[in-house]
Write a protein that holds these residues in place. Sequence first.
Motif, PDB file in Angstrom:
ATOM      1  N   SER B  48     -14.242 111.362 -57.391  1.00 27.94           N
ATOM      2  CA  SER B  48     -14.952 111.134 -56.131  1.00 27.94           C
ATOM      3  C   SER B  48     -15.743 109.836 -56.210  1.00 27.94           C
ATOM      4  O   SER B  48     -15.708 109.014 -55.295  1.00 27.94           O
ATOM      5  N   ASP B 168     -10.993 112.630 -50.041  1.00 29.91           N
ATOM      6  CA  ASP B 168     -11.640 113.248 -51.204  1.00 29.91           C
ATOM      7  C   ASP B 168     -11.473 114.762 -51.120  1.00 29.91           C
ATOM      8  O   ASP B 168     -12.225 115.439 -50.419  1.00 29.91           O
ATOM      9  N   GLU B 169     -10.481 115.263 -51.845  1.00 30.33           N
ATOM     10  CA  GLU B 169     -10.190 116.696 -51.843  1.00 30.33           C
ATOM     11  C   GLU B 169     -10.178 117.280 -50.432  1.00 30.33           C
ATOM     12  O   GLU B 169     -10.955 118.182 -50.134  1.00 30.33           O
TER      13      GLU B 169
END
Lengths: 249, 249, 317, 474, 438
Positions: B48, B168-169
């Motif tokens: 991240s 991000d995810e």
Amino acid sequence: MKVSDEVAIQITKMNKWYGTFHVLRDIDLTVYRGERIVIAGPSGSGKSTMIRCINRLEEHQAGSIVVDGIELSSDLKNIDKIRSEVGMCFQHFNLFPHLTILENCTLAPIWVRKIPKKQAEETAMHFLEKVKIPEQANKYPGQLSGGQQQRVAIARSLCMKPRIMLFDEPTSALDPEMIKEVLDTMVELAEEGMTMLCVTHEMGFARQVANRVIFMDAGQIVEQNEPEEFFNNPQHERTKLFLSQILGH
Amino acid sequence: MKVSDEVAIQITKMNKWYGTFHVLRDIDLTVYRGERIVIAGPSGSGKSTMIRCINRLEEHQAGSIVVDGIELSSDLKNIDKIRSEVGMCFQHFNLFPHLTILENCTLAPIWVRKIPKKQAEETAMHFLEKVKIPEQANKYPGQLSGGQQQRVAIARSLCMKPRIMLFDEPTSALDPEMIKEVLDTMVELAEEGMTMLCVTHEMGFARQVANRVIFMDAGQIVEQNEPEEFFNNPQHERTKLFLSQILGH
Amino acid sequence: ATLDDVKARGELKCGVSTGLAGFSAPDANNVWQGFDVAYCRALAAAVLGDPMKVAFTQTTGQTRFTALASGEIDVLARNTTWTFSRDVDLKFEFIGVNYYDGQGFIAPKSLGVASAKELDGATVCIQTGTTTELNLADFFRANNISYEPVPIETNAEAQQQYLAGACDVYTTDASGLAATRATFENPSDHVILPEIISKEPLGPLVRHGDNEWGDIARWTLNALIAAEEYGVTSANIAELSSAPTNNPEINRLLGTEGELGAMLGLDAEWAKRAIMAGGNYGEIFEKNIGEATPIGLSRGLNAQWTEGGLLYSPPFR
Amino acid sequence: MATISDPPERGFRLSQLIFDTRYRSMTIQVVAMVLIGLLLSWLISNTIHNLEALGKDFNFGFLSQPAGYDINQQLIDYNNQMTHGRAALVGILNTLLVAVLGCALATVLGVIAGVLRLSNNWVVSRLTAVYVEGFRNVPLLLWIVLIFALMTESMPAPRDFRGEDGSSMLLGESVAITNRGVYIPNVVFSRSLGGNDVAAPEPEAPAAAAATTNMAGTYGASRIATGGAGVQTGQSGTSAAAGGEAGDGAAEGGEVIPTSSGWDWLLILAVLIAGGVGAKLLGTRAAHIQESTGKRPMTLPLQIAAVLVPLIVVLVGLGASLDKPHLGGFNFDGGVHLRNSLIALWLALSLYTGAFIAEIVRGGILAISKGQTEAAYALGLRPGTTMNLVILPQALRVIIPPLISQFLNLTKNSSLAIAVGYMDVRSTLGGITINQTGRELEGMLLLGLFYLVLSLLISGVMNLYNSSVKLKER
Amino acid sequence: MSDTHAQTVAYVRDTMLDQQDPPLNQVGAVKWIRENLFSGWLNILLTLLSLWVVYAALSHLLPWALRGIWDASNLSECRALAAERYGADASVACWAVLAERWPQLIFGFFPKELYWRPILAFLLFLAAVAPVLFSSVPRKMLWVTALAPFALFWLIWGGSIWGPIAAILGFVIGWAIMTYAAPKIGALLAVILAIIVPVLYWLFVCGPLAGALASVVPLSLQTVATQKMGGFLLATIIGVSGIVLSLPLGILLALGRQSDMFIINKFSVAFIEIIRGVPLIVWLFTASLLLNYFLPPGTNFDLMLRVIIMVTLFSAAYIAEVVRGGLAALPKGQYEAADALGLDYWKSMRLIILPQALKISIPGIVNTFIGLFKDTTLVVFIGLLDPIGLSSSIRASTDWNGVYWELFVFIGLCFFIFCFSMGRYSLFLEKKLRREHR
Ligand SMILES: Nc1ncnc2c1ncn2[C@@H]1O[C@H](COP(=O)(O)OP(=O)(O)OP(=O)(O)O)[C@@H](O)[C@H]1O
Ligand SMILES: Nc1ncnc2c1ncn2[C@@H]1O[C@H](COP(=O)(O)OP(=O)(O)OP(=O)(O)O)[C@@H](O)[C@H]1O
Ligand SMILES: [Mg+2]
Ligand SMILES: [Mg+2]
């Protein structure tokens, strides 16, 4: 896994109302020592209420509940006796957030059973090892994951060395990957021969460990049977409907 | 799927510390226009942080990041330029709950790109159709399911017509049945040739669309390769360990 | 200058107390009434020609001097004692005395005290923020007796405390005592003790530094006093001012002779208007606090010098 | 991190001050600084000019001038010949006194009301709701005035105690409730540690007595003001009458008069503290026993004895007796006089703040989810134990921070003492002193500083507490 | 898999049971009374005690209040009437004082023939706050809210209509700079300009402009001086203007306190702590005794304005803390998402953060307002005639000297009704927010 003839819980014609709402209707149930019972049923059918009556978190208004030969009445002494015989695990764990894991586990033994602190802590560590988190003993509940917290809750109940354990949807507040670790603990417990009543929707668990599955609807026990029979050959309309829904998804 | 020779992002010897903790160490990475990169790695490895450095949500302390020929420095003008070139989707969507879906999508075009409201709304509807929820345009984020919200978040980024998208995810906060709808949207985007950097544990997605998989551990890029090679023939020990864990469950 | 400000504004800003029976209080029609108020109206009449052109600002014992010093009000007419330090140190100018007062005590008859000197150990209600508490301390110290002070913020509150018996005696200016006693259910059950323990010359005041304005304020007060001395009343003033009389002093006062008004920067009829606003000093006194009113004060020290009192206006000449 | 790859030095451009994040915040802060500085210097120069125009200066010399006014309630010696500074100190102590008393009573009231409001007794919970809402929604000032008036109107005056059919005192003629306040007995000692020399009518005596009184705050507390001679106006000898009646007694002859001095009270305080420590030790010992054997021995009687027995011994040793109030000339003499102004202010502040505290307590208890109680019951814990070990420790974390800020409010609200003529710091320093000396600027500054320091202290304590009890989270 | 015991009887219910009524002792008034009033000794005791308290209070209060005299023109007449009707020592209320003076208690000395103005102003005020307080009110009403302060000012104080309009123009100028100049000169400069230009305008252009306009088209209401405001009108004016004016300042302070710029942060903290650490009454005395020292020699504006300034500063500190709570309650993701979209600080504050934070803060703001409204009674100590001050003035008139409880009961009741309903509203809002947040 053997089940004895000794009766652990005997519920006869138990009725309960919330105000004018009839939640439990003529419940009759005999649980033998060592039995593992799974209770299923749609939401609002009175499953939680029934097992909460067993250790008097709710009061029933008619009929009788006899636990370990002690009749549940409004006699405070009996209630105390029964509560220290019966352990309970909740959906939301209800650990005490201001106490460490170890303190959570030793609180009741020290203050209810009057066990010396040292000894209580040894017992607690023993059960924490059993649920596989001895290394967390000095942390606070807030620092653990949900699955770990539920295992602590189980250990906490076990520390009182109860003869009967009640579980009220112990896994339904957990993330999928944590469900397994809690169920594993429960399976282990079942294998040791603990008398267990468990409200759950985990049908895999039911198949694996239950002696008996009880299906409730609208405050009544609608059907009970051995797991195999229950799942493969449900009798009652409502059971069929319920099973189709729950296994379908 | 073709990858041009044009460089979209050039990261050289980038380092970052949180206080005294060295999160990113000597990151070197070149992303070409049209490339689709999946970044994997254990939790806390700095994935991240790395992609948040690319649009300056985090500041790096050493090394350089050049996006689209613009060097990320402390100059506000450059930061603004880069941010309007780079779209980003978060794990928790971060939609603005007090604005409707349409307003969420038109906010930045109107206030940053100074596009007339009408035109911005047309663009927004276009992208909402693309993510298959035009009919929700006048609802509020709170009224949508998680998967729908994440698709809105993607549409919101796209409305700024970015040349690069960071994810991000994007699926890790979603229920399993919703993951698919979001991944589908992303696959579609990939097929149109958008430059994408995506942190994800969805290895299926990686196999399907990535040109390259990057594996990070302890703040370093440990291994990078084409997906086939990466999955079938990981070189590094840590990669092997990681893959065994993630594919095992 | 203040005069120009007032004229430009078309309104006189006058500081009065937040409510003291007979001296200043609003009536049900929102019109302020009272002895101090009457002075403000006379001044407004003299300067602006209309006694109603006054904006009353309510001040407490604590805020009154700041209000005047900051220019929030043009003149303060709030039963304020003329003392050295207020005149000199606080930089104000007292323009005269409109009421000669002194601090006294009131006690229930049933208490059986005849003199303030018998008050050893008594509980005394006082109004805070005034010279009263200093006088009281001085008096008891001089007589070497002890007392228990109960400080109270307002007169109304103090009265209530006294009536309920929470204090044995109540001390404030004698005028206030009389006014207060007048409103009791049974006034005759209470005596005002003979000792007057201080001199309390009460008068209006203005800021240091604007002597023209001070003169106007001073001579307006003097005009009211002189008018009574010369027998000029609101009843006969129209007649007296229509043509010069054979009393030159009255003529100068009413502007039918001489240029006194112009010297003050006002017109010739300024004093006439001031007197017409509420009558001469005597009329104002009788109407607001005199024996015919519930307050029931006798003239006493406040009689004209010709009648054995202290009121003495310098000559209009 | 040697290789900081700043963009190749292009030299410093002015635009960087605005557009470069590194300099931008600096720029903004400098601008803000300059603006604030300008504003402050503008205010200060205005002040200087205005002071000049008024011919005033800025100095605190007035604090050492004689005050000239009397204060009815003094915790330390004071008469009107003492300085304004001393008067301010008397006011400060009075403020602290009513604040401390108020906080204590407000807590008690608040906790009771908060718990009762949760009661399942309908009448009781309604009644407490009326109390809470009534006090919360009407201005405090109104309550202070009302309670003050209620007390003066409904209680008998001291003179009503005269004669056969008059009102009578309570508790064996020892407590008199009048509309001037409540008179309660004072404790005096026949073998006082520091008091006997007061009886000697030498001129040094007052100084000695004054010295002892200054040293012992506890003594002051016993003297919220002694009855009768609240204010001694004599310049010399009479102020020596530290124990209320002692001065009169001294005139009667050379025998030892029961009196009390700071030393006595210090001793008693010390004994109390020691007793408290002893009780605490007993508690710890009980905990140890419980840890090793599991059984907790009965400790409460022992603990009470640990506090009481030494206290009684000391009291007997000092020859303690009660100085009961009795009717004097105009008032009751002797004993301790709790003035109406103090009681009204105290009650009003406590009732008002108590209403807020009740809500805090209720919220705190409700914040602890029902699951906690159920879990404790399911483990077999009794309701009492559950309360002590599970609910209270958690509820306190929620309750205490807002509770302390209520204490802060109460302390600040005590400045409404002005409404009942209670001589707190605002009435002395911020009231009469300013009014007599014309030192508004200095006086208000000191007053503001006092309150500021007080509230910073209190909130400092709160922050310490907060950080010490914070729940550990992931 | 399990060696099931023979005892485990398979069981299938054939007839479903119907809902039954509970046993008698479980329902109805009997059960309610038993459970709510007489369950256990302690409860019985408490019940009896409470009933006694209620009885004692009411038996004194009710006859006093209900038999009160409404028709008398002064206190002695009132006492005489009471003695005549109920016997010599009957203690009854003398409500006549209210019958005569209630307009004064509510409007102060506002000219009687102009009462319609404060009433209209109050209605306008309600209309203006409605869209803020109730989200079901159409958003268009926010325009009313934006313009209301000027209209309210005009209605209450009167004077030429051009004054408020010229003042509005200042805001329009600021807004114009923000929208049209910002793209060209950058956000920071635009913000600075948008503050400085209107201020200069207000200082130097606004007055003459309004004067010129007024001389061309004289449109004005009769002016009412501030000395004429009193009673609840005064309390409301001070309370409302305190809150409304302090809101922008409070928001700035809250942002300052959140800022990581050292000086700005410390300055905000110091300001907030100093203001909150000192009682309001001290600030009021500062307003009345000291404010003139701090302003240029010769400036002098009336006491009420000074009080409003002080009250504004005071409530700004409290509002700042409330708003800070709202800001802190927002997830960090909102800030990041705004950043990632390329919005600058002021835009993300204005468009994303503040709208959400303020919504969360409304209950707190309402509570601050209640506190402030109650605290307006303190202005009595500096000589403004709020309801309590007026009550002493009324008692100073010879007619009503000695009246006590009646006035206080009336004032207390008015405050109670107002504050209680506001308090209920803020509770309702908190509950609603809690629901929405789940
Ligand atoms: N305290 C209460 N007062 C009134 N009704 C209640 C109360 N607790 C539960 N009920 C009602 O009693 C019924 C049975 O509740 P119970 O919690 O036992 O259901 P359940 O079978 O456990 O459902 P779930 O699977 O949702 O937990 C429900 O209709 C519920 O609404
Ligand atoms: N604001 C911060 N301050 C200090 N340390 C931080 C901060 N944010 C992240 N870290 C630390 O930096 C490391 C990298 O964090 P990062 O969020 O980039 O990991 P990640 O690879 O994205 O992990 P995950 O898969 O859990 O999201 C972690 O050890 C984390 O604890
Ligand atoms: Mg349930
Ligand atoms: Mg991450």
